[in-house]
Motif scaffolding. Structure first.
Motif, PDB file in Angstrom:
ATOM      1  N   VAL A 100       1.217  -0.981   0.330  1.00  0.00           N
ATOM      2  CA  VAL A 100      -0.231  -0.031   0.040  1.00  0.00           C
ATOM      3  C   VAL A 100       1.134   0.950   0.056  1.00  0.00           C
ATOM      4  O   VAL A 100       0.607   2.426  -0.773  1.00  0.00           O
ATOM      5  CB  VAL A 100      -1.042  -0.107   1.209  1.00  0.00           C
ATOM      6  CG1 VAL A 100      -1.593   1.201   1.330  1.00  0.00           C
ATOM      7  CG2 VAL A 100      -1.900  -1.073   0.934  1.00  0.00           C
ATOM      8  N   THR A 101       2.271   1.264   0.918  1.00  0.00           N
ATOM      9  CA  THR A 101       2.697   2.421   1.212  1.00  0.00           C
ATOM     10  C   THR A 101       3.390   2.504  -0.155  1.00  0.00           C
ATOM     11  O   THR A 101       3.544   3.866  -0.827  1.00  0.00           O
ATOM     12  CB  THR A 101       3.566   2.477   1.939  1.00  0.00           C
ATOM     13  OG1 THR A 101       3.178   2.340   3.098  1.00  0.00           O
ATOM     14  CG2 THR A 101       5.166   3.434   1.935  1.00  0.00           C
TER      15      THR A 101
ATOM     16  N   VAL B  94       0.967   9.457  -5.607  1.00  0.00           N
ATOM     17  CA  VAL B  94       0.582  10.250  -6.147  1.00  0.00           C
ATOM     18  C   VAL B  94       2.037  11.266  -6.333  1.00  0.00           C
ATOM     19  O   VAL B  94       1.744  12.837  -6.856  1.00  0.00           O
ATOM     20  CB  VAL B  94       1.289  10.942  -4.081  1.00  0.00           C
ATOM     21  CG1 VAL B  94       1.663  12.123  -3.872  1.00  0.00           C
ATOM     22  CG2 VAL B  94      -0.057  10.921  -2.947  1.00  0.00           C
TER      23      VAL B  94
ATOM     24  N   GLU C 251       0.990   3.745  -3.056  1.00  0.00           N
ATOM     25  CA  GLU C 251       0.265   5.463  -2.400  1.00  0.00           C
ATOM     26  C   GLU C 251       1.542   6.585  -3.070  1.00  0.00           C
ATOM     27  O   GLU C 251       1.239   7.731  -3.726  1.00  0.00           O
ATOM     28  CB  GLU C 251       0.641   5.829  -1.361  1.00  0.00           C
ATOM     29  CG  GLU C 251      -1.116   5.090  -0.929  1.00  0.00           C
ATOM     30  CD  GLU C 251      -1.458   5.325   0.913  1.00  0.00           C
ATOM     31  OE1 GLU C 251       0.249   5.688   1.345  1.00  0.00           O
ATOM     32  OE2 GLU C 251      -2.487   5.002   1.604  1.00  0.00           O
TER      33      GLU C 251
END
Length: 115
Positions: free
Chosen positions: A19-20, A27, A23
């Motif tokens: 997930v990190t 971004v 993301e």
């Protein structure tokens, strides 16, 4: 029973890593697309893949602070294996970031209507 708890904890950490990476890559690509720079392919791969550099730098710190290796061959083996692990980690996290960004870019541009 401690043996089975370890795999659950590792799975949760892997999900957090996934997930990190997704993301961070999404971004950075979003900001890049806002500045009308559409060459996002390699940046999306490298932005999450560069966590492997942190892994390798931490292995160097760990070598000098915790390990007591005196022989040159043992040190060469340690750094050689840590380099290979870091390259594998770079490819893994880079692929996660690129895949998530590819899906994101496909979703945002598939909803745009040209009139």
């Amino acid at each position: 029973h401690q043996f089975y708890y370890m795999f659950g904890f590792l799975f949760i950490v892997f999900v957090i890593l996934t997930v990190t990476c997704a993301e961070i890559s999404i971004v950075t690509t979003y900001f890049q697309l806002c500045y009308e720079d559409y060459h996002w392919w390699w940046r999306s791969f490298c932005s999450s893949g560069f966590s492997a550099i942190y892994l390798f730098l931490y292995s160097i710190l760990y070598y000098y602070t915790k390990m007591r290796i005196d022989h040159l061959v043992s040190s060469a083996l340690y750094f050689g294996y840590m380099f290979l692990i870091s390259v594998g980690f770079f490819i893994l996290t880079g692929t996660i970031g690129f895949s998530a960004t590819y899906i994101f870019v496909h979703k945002i541009y598939s909803s745009v209507k040209i009139d």
